[in-house]
Each structure stands twice: as structure tokens, then as C-alpha cells.
Design an enzyme around this catalytic site. Structure first.
Site, short mmCIF file in Angstrom:
data_model
loop_
_atom_site.label_atom_id
_atom_site.label_comp_id
_atom_site.label_asym_id
_atom_site.label_seq_id
_atom_site.Cartn_x
_atom_site.Cartn_y
_atom_site.Cartn_z
N SER A 70 57.93 -38.85 15.96
CA SER A 70 57.22 -37.58 16.33
C SER A 70 55.73 -37.91 16.69
O SER A 70 55.34 -36.90 17.36
CB SER A 70 57.40 -36.47 15.48
OG SER A 70 57.22 -36.99 14.23
N LYS A 118 53.43 -32.67 20.56
CA LYS A 118 53.04 -31.23 20.26
C LYS A 118 52.44 -30.69 21.64
O LYS A 118 52.51 -29.38 22.07
CB LYS A 118 51.93 -30.97 19.40
CG LYS A 118 52.66 -30.80 17.84
CD LYS A 118 53.31 -29.66 17.61
CE LYS A 118 53.60 -29.80 15.97
NZ LYS A 118 54.33 -28.41 15.66
#
Length: 422
Positions: free
Chosen positions: A315, A60
Site C-alpha cells: 500500500s 491515498k
């Protein structure tokens, strides 16, 4: 007169290269590692793109920093705002600290204290956390209201072109680091920012790679939207895979994913939990639920990936240790190793002993027993949890209960009653 359909702009690979330049020295160029255990299990060559090793333990930071670095100085001077209960908040906080920009981060009051502390740790004095409402939606609307009244810039977690292009730098790294043909590339899908950015890179640089999006079964917002041909809002979702559980994907990310993804695979939350435990026990990898999604999906693609080169994008690794018991429980339930019953025992001495000797198998283990004797009844209900060593032991357990004329009600397949009692 029919209104012209709104044309959605697509990311430009040149802009993703520019994003990579901006991120140099900010985001970590994470490794692409072959995993021998998974390769052996699936008869394929499985590589993991380790974004769980990122500076904020998720990808992110890429989108958040690229968005902020694209803003003019006068906009940065007014500060940035975001709403998040997890990784996006940490990415924005870290970007604020690196750029010396003030950030206001709205989080639900239900956010675990550990996550709030992480945001403050990454943002230091540049970030203020505002806890508001009980859900992400509450925090989101509070953030938007603040932006509208203070002329700050909202950093969207996924439906923003600069955010998408920032996430796309993951794809550039995978392509650069692979000295082999990638047959399959698996990416987790929440709002769709990561999948949109990475698929943009691969559709242009490696068009024959099959691009697979992976969603949790309890939050299939992208799959539902693709099936309907437009973005839909789900009424209810299972929020367990919190990094990929959204009720509605982005308008921009949907259009990109609809054109670029070959397939969206849905993975049960219980399978994700089993994968989290296996990654930790076998490879010492701490993956959050969304981070384990792509690896969990391999079971559903095992026939077609045999003999292929497969990349799974891990992720993130922001797994809250307080969730460990829930992860174990969900895994056992999914694997058919944990079963719950309401059993009506005769209210006489020796009834429990008979159950243990005549019904319970040698390797069966009682993990929950709640019972209160009612002297005015023939039988008293007990809530019983039994853990099995092998899934196949379940049928013989049920058979022995019936032979012993045990009165019972099986709870695993009664979700409303199960959630109330367990």
C-alpha cells in the site's frame, strides 16, 4: 417503537470506473509484479501490486483526488480540509496542486519534520499546514472545527463514498493486469477505505477470489468490530504501523468489509519489521510498515496458499529512515534474537570477565551494558542487552547463567519494566 436500522450505501463498480477516468494522468497505473523470492519461499505464485511506486508513494492520492474531483466548483472555491499525519495528507496536498485548489492540512505537532516537508513539497503554494495538538485526534477535531466555521469541505481519509471508490481503482488495475485466476488477494486495513473499495470490485468481477484483510496485532479495530458485529472503538493501540493503526474504523467501510472480506488476519508488529528488512535486503523494495503488512501475513496463511496465485497489495513506501533502528530492534525481539536482562554482578574485580568467559556463547554479542559501581553493596545491577545469532541459543544462555549462579531478571516478558528501561 423500534427505530429502523440505518441502511449503509455500498459503492458502485460503475462509479469506480468513473473514478479511474478521473484519475487518468493523475495517479500512476502501478505494476503488478511476480516476486520470485516470495513465490519460492511459499510454494505459490506471489504477485505484488506496487502502490509504493505511486506518485505520492501510496494509494491515498486515488481517494483524495476522486473526492475532490466530485465536488462542485463552488465547494472547491471554498477550499478543502483534511487531518492526517501521513499518506492521506500527501494525497490531498498533491490533489490540491493538480486541481489548483486551496487546502488546509491539520497535522499533530509530533509529526516528523520529514513528513511535513513532503506535504508542502506535493502541495506547493496551494497547501497550508497547521500543526496542532499531540495526537491525530487533536488534529482531527481542530480540522472539523475549522470546517464547521468556514464552510469548507472535509476530505475524510477513509469513511467517504468517493474516497472508497477512488481507492477501488486499485482493484480495477489488479483485475485488468492479471491474465490468471487470482485465488487470494491481501489488503492492509486501517480505517478500511482501501479494503472496502478493492473488495467491491472483486466481489463483482472475481467473486471466487478470497479477500483477506490484514491488520496489525496492536490495532485490530476491524477484527474487533467484526467479532462484535458493530463498529467498536479501541481504548489503546500500538501506533507503530501508523498507516494502518486506527482506534475506530469507518461505519461505511465496516459494513462493506463485513460483507465482502472472507477473513481478517492479525500480524504482530515485530513480524512486520522483519518483513520490511527482508524486502529491502532481498528485493530492494522500500516498504512502510503498513505496506509490508500483506507480505508479513503470508506466513500465517502459508499452508492454504501453497500452489495458489496470490496478490499482495503493497500500500505504500513512505518509510521514515529515522525509524530504521527501531525497526531492527523490533524485528530482533520478535525473532527471539535480542534479549534484555537486569544482572546483579558481584562488586569485585574479575566478575565481568567471568561472565564473558563462562556464560556468553561464542556467537553471542553484548549490545547494551549500563552499570554503575555501588561500593556499599555486595552486588550491583547492570542493564544488559544480548543479541544471539540463532534463536535456539537462548535456552543454553539461560542454562549457563543458572549454572554460574548469576542473579538476573529477564525483561523481554515484562512489558512495563521493558518500556521504562529500554
Amino acid at each position: 417503537m423500534v427505530e429502523a436500522e440505518k441502511k449503509i450505501p455500498f459503492p458502485d463498480v460503475d462509479n469506480i470506473y468513473l473514478a479511474a477516468d478521473r484519475l487518468r494522468g493523475v495517479a500512476t497505473h502501478t505494476p503488478l509484479q511476480e516476486n520470485l523470492n516470495l513465490s519460492d519461499k511459499y510454494g505459490a505464485t506471489i504477485f505484488l501490486k506496487r502502490e509504493d511506486l505511486q506518485v505520492v508513494r501510496s494509494y491515498k492520492i486515488r481517494g483524495a483526488y476522486n473526492k475532490m474531483a466530485s465536488l462542485p466548483a463552488e465547494a472547491l472555491a471554498k477550499g478543502v480540509v483534511c487531518a492526517s499525519a501521513g499518506n492521506h495528507a500527501q494525497g490531498v496536498a498533491y490533489a490540491c496542486r493538480k486541481m489548483a485548489v486551496k487546502g488546509l492540512i491539520f497535522m499533530p505537532t509530533t509529526t516528523p519534520n520529514q513528513k511535513v516537508k513532503q506535504v508542502k513539497l506535493f502541495g506547493k503554494e496551494f497547501v497550508e499546514v497547521v500543526l496542532v495538538g499531540d495526537t491525530y485526534d487533536d488534529a482531527y477535531y481542530a480540522a472539523i472545527e475549522y470546517v464547521n466555521t468556514h464552510d469548507s469541505t472535509f476530505v475524510h481519509p477513509f469513511d467517504d463514498m468517493q474516497v472508497i471508490e477512488g481507492q477501488g481503482t486499485v482493484g480495477l488495475e489488479i483485475f485488468k493486469d492479471s491474465n490468471f485466476k487470482i485465488d487470494y488477494l491481501l489488503m492492509a486495513v486501517g480505517g478500511g477505505g482501501l479494503a472496502a473499495g478493492v473488495s467491491t470490485v472483486f466481489r463483482q468481477l472475481s467473486p471466487r477470489t478470497k479477500l483477506i484483510g490484514v491488520e496489525p496485532l496492536g490495532a485490530p479495530s476491524m477484527k474487533a468490530s467484526m467479532d462484535e458485529g458493530h463498529v467498536v472503538t479501541l481504548d489503546e493501540i500500538d501506533k507503530f504501523v501508523d498507516g494502518a493503526a486506527v482506534k475506530r474504523v469507518g461505519e461505511t467501510t465496516f459494513e462493506i468489509c463485513r460483507q465482502y472480506l472472507n477473513q481478517v488476519v492479525l500480524v504482530p508488529e515485530g513480524k512486520v519489521c522483519t518483513t520490511i528488512l527482508q524486502l529491502y535486503n532481498e528485493d530492494a523494495i522500500v516498504a512502510e510498515p503498513a505496506g509490508a503488512l500483506t507480505i508479513a501475513a503470508l506466513d500465517f496463511l502459508k499452508d492454504e496458499i501453497r500452489g495458489k496465485n496470490v496478490v499482495c497489495l503493497v500500500s505504500g513506501g513512505n518509510n521514515d529512515i529515522t525509524r530504521t533502528e527501531e525497526i531492527k530492534e523490533r524485528s530482533l525481539l520478535y525473532e527471539g534474537l535480542k534479549h534484555y536482562f537486569i544482572i546483579r554482578f558481584p562488586q569485585r574485580a574479575g566478575a565481568m570477565r567471568e561472565f564473558l568467559s563462562d556464560v556468553l556463547g561464542e556467537t553471542d554479542d553484548i549490545t547494551l551494558f549500563e552499570y554503575s559501581k555501588k561500593t556499599n553493596r555486595e552486588r550491583g545491577p547492570a542493564l544488559v542487552g544480548i543479541e544471539l545469532k540463532h534463536k535456539a541459543d537462548f535456552e543454553s544462555l539461560i542454562e549457563r547463567m543458572r549454572e554460574a549462579k548469576i542473579q538476573f531478571e529477564y525483561l523481554n516478558d515484562k512489558p512495563d519494566l521493558f518500556e521504562f528501561l529500554i
